[in-house]
Motif scaffolding. Structure first.
Motif, short mmCIF file in Angstrom:
data_model
loop_
_atom_site.label_atom_id
_atom_site.label_comp_id
_atom_site.label_asym_id
_atom_site.label_seq_id
_atom_site.Cartn_x
_atom_site.Cartn_y
_atom_site.Cartn_z
N LEU A 2 -6.42 -0.34 5.62
CA LEU A 2 -6.43 0.97 5.06
C LEU A 2 -5.78 0.98 3.68
O LEU A 2 -4.63 0.18 3.74
CB LEU A 2 -5.77 1.88 6.14
N LYS A 3 -6.06 1.87 2.84
CA LYS A 3 -5.48 1.89 1.58
C LYS A 3 -5.51 3.58 1.19
O LYS A 3 -6.75 4.03 1.26
CB LYS A 3 -6.19 1.03 0.38
N GLU A 64 -0.55 1.05 2.04
CA GLU A 64 -1.91 0.09 2.65
C GLU A 64 -1.21 -0.17 4.04
O GLU A 64 0.02 -0.41 4.33
CB GLU A 64 -2.09 -1.03 2.01
N SER A 65 -2.20 -0.58 5.01
CA SER A 65 -1.81 -0.89 6.24
C SER A 65 -2.82 -2.02 6.71
O SER A 65 -4.07 -1.90 6.38
CB SER A 65 -1.70 0.12 7.23
N GLU A 66 -2.36 -3.03 7.58
CA GLU A 66 -3.36 -4.01 7.99
C GLU A 66 -4.19 -3.41 9.20
O GLU A 66 -5.27 -3.64 9.50
CB GLU A 66 -2.81 -5.40 8.28
N ASP A 67 -3.21 -2.61 9.93
CA ASP A 67 -3.81 -2.12 11.18
C ASP A 67 -4.06 -0.60 10.85
O ASP A 67 -3.69 0.59 10.59
CB ASP A 67 -2.61 -1.76 12.25
N GLU A 68 -5.56 -0.48 11.22
CA GLU A 68 -6.22 0.95 11.27
C GLU A 68 -5.87 1.70 12.46
O GLU A 68 -5.91 2.88 12.22
CB GLU A 68 -7.75 0.72 11.13
N PRO A 71 -1.39 2.70 11.94
CA PRO A 71 -1.14 2.22 10.54
C PRO A 71 0.57 1.80 10.55
O PRO A 71 1.24 2.69 10.97
CB PRO A 71 -1.43 3.42 9.58
N TRP A 73 2.60 1.48 7.42
CA TRP A 73 2.41 1.61 6.04
C TRP A 73 3.34 0.74 5.57
O TRP A 73 4.54 0.67 5.86
CB TRP A 73 2.54 3.02 5.69
#
Length: 85
Positions: A2-3, A64-68, A71, A73
């Protein structure tokens, strides 16, 4: 991954290794998120910028976050100069 779109945030708290940011504009206004002060994903320049942030600072960030699903962040970009409060 996620961004977020660039948005104006205020640093509203700092505790341990995290900064608390509050969204100041748009549909997400008022939402607070925490981001790490130290993160291995931060490059040297970004890390130095994050370390200089303090409560009351207003800046435009991209997160941004790797985990949708849940998150986690982190700051991926700080745009432009500080915004006067």
């Amino acid at each position: 991954m996620l961004k977020t779109e660039p948005a104006l945030y205020e640093v509203v708290g700092r505790k341990n290794n995290h900064l608390w940011l509050e969204v100041l504009e748009g549909g997400d206004q008022g939402i607070r998120v925490s981001v790490p002060v130290h993160n291995s994903e931060y490059g040297e320049n970004l890390q130095a910028q994050v370390l200089r942030l303090s409560v009351g600072d207003v800046r435009r960030f991209v997160l941004e976050s790797e985990d949708e699903g849940r998150p986690d962040w982190r700051i991926c970009e700080i745009e432009g100069p500080p915004v006067p409060a």
